[in-house]
Design an enzyme around this catalytic site. Structure first.
Site, PDB file in Angstrom:
ATOM      1  N   THR A   1      15.004 -42.867  -0.056  1.00 41.53           N
ATOM      2  CA  THR A   1      14.709 -42.477  -1.433  1.00 41.53           C
ATOM      3  C   THR A   1      15.971 -42.026  -2.158  1.00 41.53           C
ATOM      4  O   THR A   1      16.189 -42.353  -3.333  1.00 41.53           O
ATOM      5  CB  THR A   1      13.651 -41.362  -1.454  1.00 41.53           C
ATOM      6  OG1 THR A   1      12.418 -41.884  -0.949  1.00 41.53           O
ATOM      7  CG2 THR A   1      13.432 -40.831  -2.858  1.00 41.53           C
TER       8      THR A   1
ATOM      9  N   GLU B   1       0.817  -1.201   0.000  1.00 36.58           N
ATOM     10  CA  GLU B   1       0.000   0.000   0.000  1.00 36.58           C
ATOM     11  C   GLU B   1       0.862   1.267   0.000  1.00 36.58           C
ATOM     12  O   GLU B   1       0.605   2.219  -0.745  1.00 36.58           O
ATOM     13  CB  GLU B   1      -0.919   0.025   1.237  1.00 36.58           C
ATOM     14  CG  GLU B   1      -1.831  -1.178   1.347  1.00 36.58           C
ATOM     15  CD  GLU B   1      -1.246  -2.279   2.211  1.00 36.58           C
ATOM     16  OE1 GLU B   1      -1.966  -2.802   3.060  1.00 36.58           O
ATOM     17  OE2 GLU B   1      -0.048  -2.603   2.031  1.00 36.58           O
TER      18      GLU B   1
ATOM     19  N   ARG C   1       6.351 -29.051  -7.857  1.00 38.85           N
ATOM     20  CA  ARG C   1       7.628 -28.824  -7.178  1.00 38.85           C
ATOM     21  C   ARG C   1       8.035 -27.349  -7.275  1.00 38.85           C
ATOM     22  O   ARG C   1       8.503 -26.756  -6.307  1.00 38.85           O
ATOM     23  CB  ARG C   1       8.729 -29.669  -7.822  1.00 38.85           C
ATOM     24  CG  ARG C   1       8.744 -31.134  -7.483  1.00 38.85           C
ATOM     25  CD  ARG C   1       9.929 -31.803  -8.162  1.00 38.85           C
ATOM     26  NE  ARG C   1      10.017 -33.226  -7.890  1.00 38.85           N
ATOM     27  CZ  ARG C   1      11.000 -33.997  -8.335  1.00 38.85           C
ATOM     28  NH1 ARG C   1      11.954 -33.475  -9.105  1.00 38.85           N
ATOM     29  NH2 ARG C   1      11.020 -35.285  -8.043  1.00 38.85           N
TER      30      ARG C   1
END
Length: 354
Positions: A199, A55, A187
């Protein structure tokens, strides 16, 4: 009074320019100033901690005489807080603005109250225009304000019979090209992408966001959780961002540290043990389940123990959308009781937050 067509267009523009600001400890906010006859006088957005709020940025670009009777269209309630900058609500009052239209209420304890301050000063103040788009834009920041941690999306891909890999551990690729492209787009919307060491060791993922072979402009920070050592030649170590390694399993502590680093959106991608841990801990705000029309059988389940001992303990989901992706299907859902169980900490917008 509802928004006029000109004000509606101004809100769409404010939302668009808000995206120019950085994601971090503060929300992305945009503002448009309209003259009494509906002309666009100026635009502004928040450029980061310590810089003018949207603003104030917009007000600074207009001659004082033009602001009398103007309308300010803002994507978040003008703040009522003095930090590095003064309250935006007071700046609008002092400028002589007659009307303020904003999308979302400020959830901060110290920074909220700007709307009431402006109404008390005689301004016409209206909330709600563009609220859904504004909420989507700053969902991560809102989660930090409400929960004290980043917004967490847990993603997995599975066969139709609920397996994440074949019996020998191979999993590339269960889903087709359209589903994998969708994952990369998502992603790129996250601030951090999280996997377990299992993983990393099994799949050696790059954890980057790509379109084909090209890196997308925004890359999430790669995060690896687990006690096992990540090899020196692992693909994740070649990521555009330096990876973060957490040799522990206290997810709440990890999320708090990521929050303090300015992370607002976390994308949990693997594997089954880590995804299940987030679900069991009640730390999943959104679930993305990619379903492929294949059958694998065997022991490699997409999820492991999530703390459900009987059907009465089942984690109920509300499905927000079923999205076809080639031959695959994406279920986008959230936990049914997430809003009721969440608590909001005593927080405020940080250093020029809007």
């Amino acid at each position: 009074m509802t928004a006029t067509p000109v004000e509606h267009a101004a809100m769409l523009r404010a939302l668009d320019i808000a995206r120019r600001g950085p994601r971090g400890v503060n929300p992305q906010v945009g503002a448009v100033i309209l003259s009494p006859d509906g002309r666009v006088l100026s635009e502004g957005w928040h450029r980061g901690a310590g810089t003018p709020h949207a603003e104030v940025d917009a007000l600074s670009r207009v001659a004082a005489a033009q602001l009398r009777g103007a309308t300010a269209v803002v994507t978040l309630e003008p703040c009522n807080h003095t930090g590095r900058t003064g309250p935006c609500a007071q700046a609008l009052i002092d400028a002589g603005v007659a009307r303020v239209l904003y999308a979302l209420d400020d959830p901060g304890v110290a920074s909220s109250g700007g709307a009431e301050r402006m109404r008390t000063a005689g301004l016409d103040v209206e909330a709600g225009e563009g609220s859904e788009a504004a909420r989507s834009l700053i969902a991560g920041w809102l989660a930090v304000q409400r929960l004290g941690r980043p917004h967490v999306t847990v993603k997995w891909a599975q066969s139709l019979d609920g397996r994440a890999a074949a019996a020998d551990g191979t999993s590339q690729w269960i889903t087709g090209p359209a589903a994998r492209a969708d994952v990369h787009r998502r992603r790129a919307q996250a601030d951090a992408i999280v996997v377990g060491t299992g993983t990393v060791l099994a799949d050696d993922p790059a954890l980057s966001a790509r379109e084909g072979d090209a890196l997308l402009p925004h890359q999430p920070i790669p995060v690896v959780i687990g006690m096992r050592e990540t090899p020196v030649d692992a693909a994740v170590r070649r990521h555009p961002h330096e990876p973060l390694f957490y040799p522990q399993h206290d997810l709440a502590v990890i999320l708090a540290d990521l929050r303090d680093r300015g992370v607002q959106r976390v994308f949990v991608e693997g594997g089954p043990t880590l995804a299940s841990a987030f679900l069991a801990a009640g730390l999943a705000d959104e679930v993305l389940a990619y379903l492929a029309p294949v059958l694998l059988g065997g022991p490699k389940l997409a999820l492991t123990d999530i703390g459900v001992g009987s059907i009465g303990d089942a984690r109920r989901l509300v499905v927000d959308e079923w999205l076809p992706l080639g031959d695959d299907l994406l279920a986008i859902a959230h936990l049914d009781a997430a809003d009721e169980t969440a608590t909001r900490p005593q927080t405020t917008r940080n250093e020029g937050g809007s």
